[in-house]
Write a protein that holds these residues in place. Structure first.
Motif, PDB file in Angstrom:
ATOM      1  N   GLY A  43      57.721 -51.016  -8.753  1.00 31.69           N
ATOM      2  CA  GLY A  43      58.646 -49.911  -8.537  1.00 31.69           C
ATOM      3  C   GLY A  43      57.936 -48.683  -7.994  1.00 31.69           C
ATOM      4  N   THR A  44      56.717 -48.456  -8.461  1.00 34.02           N
ATOM      5  CA  THR A  44      55.924 -47.333  -7.953  1.00 34.02           C
ATOM      6  C   THR A  44      55.622 -47.528  -6.471  1.00 34.02           C
ATOM      7  OG1 THR A  44      54.887 -47.202 -10.137  1.00 34.02           O
ATOM      8  CG2 THR A  44      53.851 -45.971  -8.353  1.00 34.02           C
ATOM      9  N   PHE A  45      55.209 -48.731  -6.136  1.00 31.21           N
ATOM     10  CA  PHE A  45      54.957 -49.041  -4.733  1.00 31.21           C
ATOM     11  C   PHE A  45      56.213 -48.843  -3.885  1.00 31.21           C
ATOM     12  CE2 PHE A  45      56.009 -52.429  -1.758  1.00 31.21           C
ATOM     13  CZ  PHE A  45      55.204 -52.071  -0.692  1.00 31.21           C
ATOM     14  N   GLY A  46      57.369 -49.219  -4.450  1.00 30.81           N
ATOM     15  CA  GLY A  46      58.612 -49.134  -3.701  1.00 30.81           C
ATOM     16  C   GLY A  46      58.893 -47.729  -3.190  1.00 30.81           C
ATOM     17  N   GLU A  47      58.570 -46.735  -3.990  1.00 31.66           N
ATOM     18  CA  GLU A  47      58.802 -45.359  -3.551  1.00 31.66           C
ATOM     19  C   GLU A  47      57.991 -45.040  -2.298  1.00 31.66           C
ATOM     20  OE1 GLU A  47      58.456 -42.191  -6.298  1.00 31.66           O
ATOM     21  OE2 GLU A  47      59.910 -43.009  -7.709  1.00 31.66           O
ATOM     22  N   VAL A  48      56.738 -45.486  -2.278  1.00 28.96           N
ATOM     23  CA  VAL A  48      55.883 -45.191  -1.129  1.00 28.96           C
ATOM     24  C   VAL A  48      56.352 -45.976   0.091  1.00 28.96           C
ATOM     25  CG1 VAL A  48      53.515 -45.120  -0.282  1.00 28.96           C
ATOM     26  CG2 VAL A  48      53.974 -44.770  -2.719  1.00 28.96           C
ATOM     27  N   ALA A  49      56.684 -47.256  -0.112  1.00 31.16           N
ATOM     28  CA  ALA A  49      57.142 -48.083   1.006  1.00 31.16           C
ATOM     29  C   ALA A  49      58.417 -47.515   1.617  1.00 31.16           C
ATOM     30  CB  ALA A  49      57.372 -49.517   0.528  1.00 31.16           C
ATOM     31  N   ARG A  50      59.378 -47.194   0.771  1.00 31.76           N
ATOM     32  CA  ARG A  50      60.655 -46.682   1.275  1.00 31.76           C
ATOM     33  C   ARG A  50      60.491 -45.307   1.923  1.00 31.76           C
ATOM     34  NH1 ARG A  50      63.769 -48.488  -4.260  1.00 31.76           N
ATOM     35  NH2 ARG A  50      64.429 -50.577  -3.579  1.00 31.76           N
ATOM     36  N   THR A  51      59.677 -44.463   1.325  1.00 34.42           N
ATOM     37  CA  THR A  51      59.457 -43.141   1.916  1.00 34.42           C
ATOM     38  C   THR A  51      58.779 -43.267   3.280  1.00 34.42           C
ATOM     39  OG1 THR A  51      59.270 -42.168  -0.297  1.00 34.42           O
ATOM     40  CG2 THR A  51      58.417 -40.875   1.539  1.00 34.42           C
ATOM     41  N   THR A  52      57.861 -44.234   3.406  1.00 34.59           N
ATOM     42  CA  THR A  52      57.218 -44.479   4.694  1.00 34.59           C
ATOM     43  C   THR A  52      58.242 -44.899   5.743  1.00 34.59           C
ATOM     44  OG1 THR A  52      55.088 -45.048   3.692  1.00 34.59           O
ATOM     45  CG2 THR A  52      55.519 -45.929   5.882  1.00 34.59           C
ATOM     46  N   MET A  53      59.236 -45.678   5.330  1.00 31.45           N
ATOM     47  CA  MET A  53      60.282 -46.095   6.266  1.00 31.45           C
ATOM     48  C   MET A  53      61.097 -44.896   6.749  1.00 31.45           C
ATOM     49  SD  MET A  53      61.516 -49.540   4.274  1.00 31.45           S
ATOM     50  CE  MET A  53      60.348 -50.856   3.895  1.00 31.45           C
TER      51      MET A  53
ATOM     52  N   ARG B  13      68.054 -54.260  16.547  1.00 35.38           N
ATOM     53  CA  ARG B  13      66.681 -54.187  16.041  1.00 35.38           C
ATOM     54  C   ARG B  13      66.482 -53.002  15.091  1.00 35.38           C
ATOM     55  NH1 ARG B  13      62.507 -55.646  21.036  1.00 35.38           N
ATOM     56  NH2 ARG B  13      62.958 -57.897  21.080  1.00 35.38           N
ATOM     57  N   LEU B  14      67.114 -51.885  15.398  1.00 38.89           N
ATOM     58  CA  LEU B  14      66.952 -50.709  14.531  1.00 38.89           C
ATOM     59  C   LEU B  14      67.587 -50.909  13.167  1.00 38.89           C
ATOM     60  CD1 LEU B  14      67.477 -47.719  17.000  1.00 38.89           C
ATOM     61  CD2 LEU B  14      65.357 -48.817  16.265  1.00 38.89           C
ATOM     62  N   GLY B  15      68.430 -51.923  13.035  1.00 37.74           N
ATOM     63  CA  GLY B  15      68.989 -52.260  11.726  1.00 37.74           C
ATOM     64  C   GLY B  15      68.291 -53.424  11.069  1.00 37.74           C
ATOM     65  N   ASN B  16      67.367 -54.041  11.780  1.00 35.79           N
ATOM     66  CA  ASN B  16      66.647 -55.193  11.238  1.00 35.79           C
ATOM     67  C   ASN B  16      65.546 -54.699  10.304  1.00 35.79           C
ATOM     68  OD1 ASN B  16      64.833 -57.434  10.889  1.00 35.79           O
ATOM     69  ND2 ASN B  16      65.659 -58.356  12.750  1.00 35.79           N
ATOM     70  N   PRO B  17      65.461 -55.229   9.083  1.00 42.48           N
ATOM     71  CA  PRO B  17      64.443 -54.739   8.144  1.00 42.48           C
ATOM     72  C   PRO B  17      63.019 -54.799   8.675  1.00 42.48           C
ATOM     73  CG  PRO B  17      66.032 -56.126   6.999  1.00 42.48           C
ATOM     74  CD  PRO B  17      66.359 -56.217   8.454  1.00 42.48           C
ATOM     75  N   VAL B  18      62.695 -55.805   9.501  1.00 42.11           N
ATOM     76  CA  VAL B  18      61.297 -55.932   9.929  1.00 42.11           C
ATOM     77  C   VAL B  18      60.880 -54.780  10.835  1.00 42.11           C
ATOM     78  CG1 VAL B  18      61.298 -58.441   9.678  1.00 42.11           C
ATOM     79  CG2 VAL B  18      61.842 -57.448  11.905  1.00 42.11           C
ATOM     80  N   TRP B  19      61.837 -54.160  11.533  1.00 44.37           N
ATOM     81  CA  TRP B  19      61.482 -52.994  12.346  1.00 44.37           C
ATOM     82  C   TRP B  19      60.986 -51.870  11.442  1.00 44.37           C
ATOM     83  CZ3 TRP B  19      62.733 -47.866  12.939  1.00 44.37           C
ATOM     84  CH2 TRP B  19      62.327 -47.256  14.125  1.00 44.37           C
ATOM     85  N   HIS B  20      61.620 -51.703  10.305  1.00 41.45           N
ATOM     86  CA  HIS B  20      61.235 -50.646   9.364  1.00 41.45           C
ATOM     87  C   HIS B  20      59.973 -51.027   8.589  1.00 41.45           C
ATOM     88  CE1 HIS B  20      64.999 -48.415  10.024  1.00 41.45           C
ATOM     89  NE2 HIS B  20      65.527 -49.618  10.179  1.00 41.45           N
ATOM     90  N   ILE B  21      59.840 -52.296   8.245  1.00 40.39           N
ATOM     91  CA  ILE B  21      58.669 -52.754   7.498  1.00 40.39           C
ATOM     92  C   ILE B  21      57.394 -52.557   8.319  1.00 40.39           C
ATOM     93  CG2 ILE B  21      57.529 -54.837   6.603  1.00 40.39           C
ATOM     94  CD1 ILE B  21      60.365 -55.833   5.827  1.00 40.39           C
ATOM     95  N   HIS B  22      57.478 -52.824   9.620  1.00 39.55           N
ATOM     96  CA  HIS B  22      56.298 -52.761  10.488  1.00 39.55           C
ATOM     97  C   HIS B  22      56.278 -51.509  11.357  1.00 39.55           C
ATOM     98  CE1 HIS B  22      54.877 -56.763   9.420  1.00 39.55           C
ATOM     99  NE2 HIS B  22      56.126 -57.183   9.490  1.00 39.55           N
ATOM    100  N   SER B  23      57.000 -50.489  10.966  1.00 39.15           N
ATOM    101  CA  SER B  23      57.013 -49.215  11.690  1.00 39.15           C
ATOM    102  C   SER B  23      57.234 -49.401  13.186  1.00 39.15           C
ATOM    103  CB  SER B  23      55.703 -48.446  11.437  1.00 39.15           C
ATOM    104  OG  SER B  23      55.621 -48.040  10.093  1.00 39.15           O
ATOM    105  N   GLY B  24      58.218 -50.241  13.514  1.00 40.95           N
ATOM    106  CA  GLY B  24      58.629 -50.400  14.902  1.00 40.95           C
ATOM    107  C   GLY B  24      57.866 -51.430  15.702  1.00 40.95           C
ATOM    108  N   ASN B  25      56.893 -52.109  15.094  1.00 41.55           N
ATOM    109  CA  ASN B  25      56.082 -53.083  15.826  1.00 41.55           C
ATOM    110  C   ASN B  25      55.958 -54.399  15.058  1.00 41.55           C
ATOM    111  OD1 ASN B  25      55.024 -51.529  18.242  1.00 41.55           O
ATOM    112  ND2 ASN B  25      54.378 -50.178  16.575  1.00 41.55           N
ATOM    113  N   PRO B  26      57.060 -55.133  14.882  1.00 44.57           N
ATOM    114  CA  PRO B  26      56.972 -56.415  14.156  1.00 44.57           C
ATOM    115  C   PRO B  26      56.128 -57.420  14.919  1.00 44.57           C
ATOM    116  CG  PRO B  26      59.258 -55.664  14.354  1.00 44.57           C
ATOM    117  CD  PRO B  26      58.436 -54.823  15.278  1.00 44.57           C
ATOM    118  N   PRO B  27      55.371 -58.252  14.216  1.00 42.91           N
ATOM    119  CA  PRO B  27      54.560 -59.270  14.891  1.00 42.91           C
ATOM    120  C   PRO B  27      55.421 -60.455  15.337  1.00 42.91           C
ATOM    121  CG  PRO B  27      54.351 -59.501  12.530  1.00 42.91           C
ATOM    122  CD  PRO B  27      55.189 -58.270  12.753  1.00 42.91           C
ATOM    123  N   LYS B  28      54.893 -61.240  16.254  1.00 46.77           N
ATOM    124  CA  LYS B  28      55.548 -62.488  16.647  1.00 46.77           C
ATOM    125  C   LYS B  28      54.921 -63.618  15.839  1.00 46.77           C
ATOM    126  CE  LYS B  28      56.674 -61.059  21.373  1.00 46.77           C
ATOM    127  NZ  LYS B  28      56.530 -61.375  22.821  1.00 46.77           N
TER     128      LYS B  28
END
Length: 547
Positions: free
Chosen positions: A60-70, A366-381
């Motif tokens: 849960g602590t990590f979640g705050e940082v991950a979500r705030t980064t998004m 893509r802007l609604g796809n979670p992986v765009w937010h997880i990878h800060s706009g640069n999802p891997p292939k």
């Protein structure tokens, strides 16, 4: 996850225009900060997260940082990268230890340190850290570094003792009466009689004292109270001699640092107006908020650092990737979710599902796809030929904890596949073996088939024997349907497109297969499973269970 980029290669005017109306929650929050800047222009936006190191950090602590980064990255897109941002992870490590966590060694040894600041309490875990608070702070930083977050760490102890909060503490002394007007209506009658926003650190015992004040001298910046030895003491409010109660501390920190955005759990929601008012009393506009729902353990109880009843950071990463955890944090943050081992396989498979879809989507999607937010706009292939659930069921059917056995099945499905050609699949194989050994194998519960089920499985055994060994998944799946369709128990006349002549197939047929053959409550699409596992091997499995 990746850090917020300084120069996003996809940052185009067209992308920014789409971001203006994107419905993903990080964009909704980022637009609030953009509006805030119009009211209160500044050159740098500060995002903050808080951490209470009273216990080991949990997900849960990590979640705050991950979500705030998004949210921070969404803001970066909306402002075309023209506004500098910082993310400050603030640890409230000067709080007194109110109770001893249940998951520390030698709890009795910590008894003498109750109510002392966490950075004074000895470290029960060893490892060279000076205090319990220092150890837990290091645990948090280690994990945040694993994810590559772009953040700065801040210690309340350091901020109080170094003077970084002195100006706001002096202002709190000046505004003491106004702060009390905010706080007293939120307290019961008994608590009102002894409440003070300032908590002195006893020069006698070193404890954080919850005592009434005898005097507050705003000009001198001091407070007077009766210490534990019965003697009146006067301390400066600066330099770490006192700290603020947690509610005033929230608002004062916002004011001192100029925080623009902070998210917190639902347990803070009723106190948020108090934090805001304190910040305003101290002369600063409070930040934008985002309130998320709490995580629950397997029994539906709130996870707690002191109880240790939720997944730890290291436990998730033993059985799944960082990206799968980030996806779990992205999805439905305002809905309460169980945070236990059984959520991991679904999170892993959904991550690769979203990653595969990303390549075929337009930019709006893509802007609604979670992986765009997880990878800060640069999802891997990534080419992922099988699911995590499939790997678990292959391990279950073959009853193996050997990676080579799984690779044998995979090479049948994808000739030439290897750890070198598919490194992400190689990671998944390792995770699947670990997860199967820890959670699937000990909980396999086979049941004997009844007469109807036995007849159906005998028919399936025979039907598979008529198929070529290289039959495709769809051909195998159709054979499965054809076996079940004449059996009344497995007919579903309410299924879409079903007719009395060609009924749909009920879930009970698939439950029979999973429970009798695999010893599990659910499984993969059976045609795909058999294609990879092998028709002869599947027939042998059926015969073994029937015999």
């Amino acid at each position: 996850m990746t850090a917020v980029p300084s120069a996003d290669p996809a940052l185009t005017p067209e992308l920014r225009a789409l971001a203006e109306t994107a419905t993903a929650w990080p964009f909704e929050e980022a637009r609030k900060i953009v509006e805030r800047l119009k009211r209160r222009p500044k050159d740098e936006v500060l995002f903050e997260t808080g951490y209470g190191p009273s216990g080991l950090p949990h997900i849960g602590t990590f979640g705050e940082v991950a979500r705030t980064t998004m949210v921070r990255h969404a803001f970066h897109i909306l402002t075309e990268g023209k506004v500098k941002t910082r993310l400050l992870c603030f640890s409230d490590d000067m709080d007194g230890m109110r109770k001893i966590p249940e998951n520390v060694p030698d709890r009795a040894a910590l008894e003498p340190y109750l109510q002392m600041p966490l950075t004074v309490v000895p470290n029960p875990f060893g490892g060279g850290y000076a205090s319990f608070g220092d150890h837990n702070n290091a645990m948090l930083r280690r994990f945040l570094d694993t994810f590559g977050f772009d953040y700065e760490f801040a210690s309340a102890t350091d901020y109080y003792k170094s003077g970084k909060l002195d100006a706001v503490l002096r202002q709190a002394a000046v505004k003491y009466d106004a702060i009390m007007e905010v706080m007293l209506p939120t307290l019961g009658e008994e608590r009102q009689a002894t409440y003070s926003p300032f908590l002195p650190i006893s020069p006698v015992s070193g404890r954080v004292l919850y005592v009434p004040l005898k005097a507050v001298d705003a000009d001198a910046g001091t407070i007077t109270f009766t210490d534990e030895d019965g003697v009146d003491k006067t301390l400066p409010v600066t330099g770490g001699a006192v700290k603020l109660q947690w509610k005033p501390d929230f608002g004062a920190r916002w004011a001192a640092l100029g925080v623009d955005f902070e998210m917190f759990g639902k347990d803070h929601q009723t106190n948020a107006p108090v934090y805001d008012k304190i910040c305003e009393v101290l002369g600063v506009e409070p930040p934008e908020h985002y309130v998320y729902e709490l995580f629950l353990d397997v029994n539906g109880q709130k996870i707690s650092k002191s109880k240790g009843n939720g997944l730890t950071i290291d436990e998730w990463l033993t059985y799944a990737s960082t990206e799968s955890l980030a996806l779990y944090m992205f999805q439905s943050p305002r809905s309460a979710k169980k945070l236990h081992f059984d959520v991991i396989p679904k999170a892993v498979d959904e991550y690769f599902h979203f990653l595969a879809r990303y390549e075929t989507q337009d930019w709006k999607s893509r802007l609604g796809n979670p992986v765009w937010h997880i990878h800060s706009g640069n999802p891997p292939k990534v080419d992922m030929p099988v699911s995590f659930t499939m790997l678990l069921n292959l391990a279950s059917a073959s009853n193996t904890v050997e990676e080579d056995v799984l690779w044998g099945f995979l090479r049948r499905h994808v000739p030439g596949v290897s750890a070198q050609t598919h490194p992400k699949l190689a990671e998944l194989v390792v995770y699947a073996v670990r997860y199967f050994k820890a959670f699937v194998e000990p909980n396999k519960r086979f049941r004997a088939p009844d007469d109807v089920e036995r007849g159906a499985l005998e028919a399936l055994y025979a039907a598979l024997g008529t198929l070529p060994e290289d039959a495709g998944a769809d051909e195998i799946q159709n054979a499965l349907y054809d076996v079940a369709r004449p059996i009344p128990r497995y007919q579903d006349l309410k299924a879409k497109g079903a007719t009395p002549e060609r009924p749909g197939i009920s879930v009970e047929w698939f439950n029979t297969i999973y429970q009798v053959l695999l010893g599990e409550q659910r499984g993969p699409r059976f045609g795909s499973f058999v294609q990879i596992y092998g028709i002869p091997e599947t027939r042998a499995l059926i015969r073994e269970k029937l015999d």
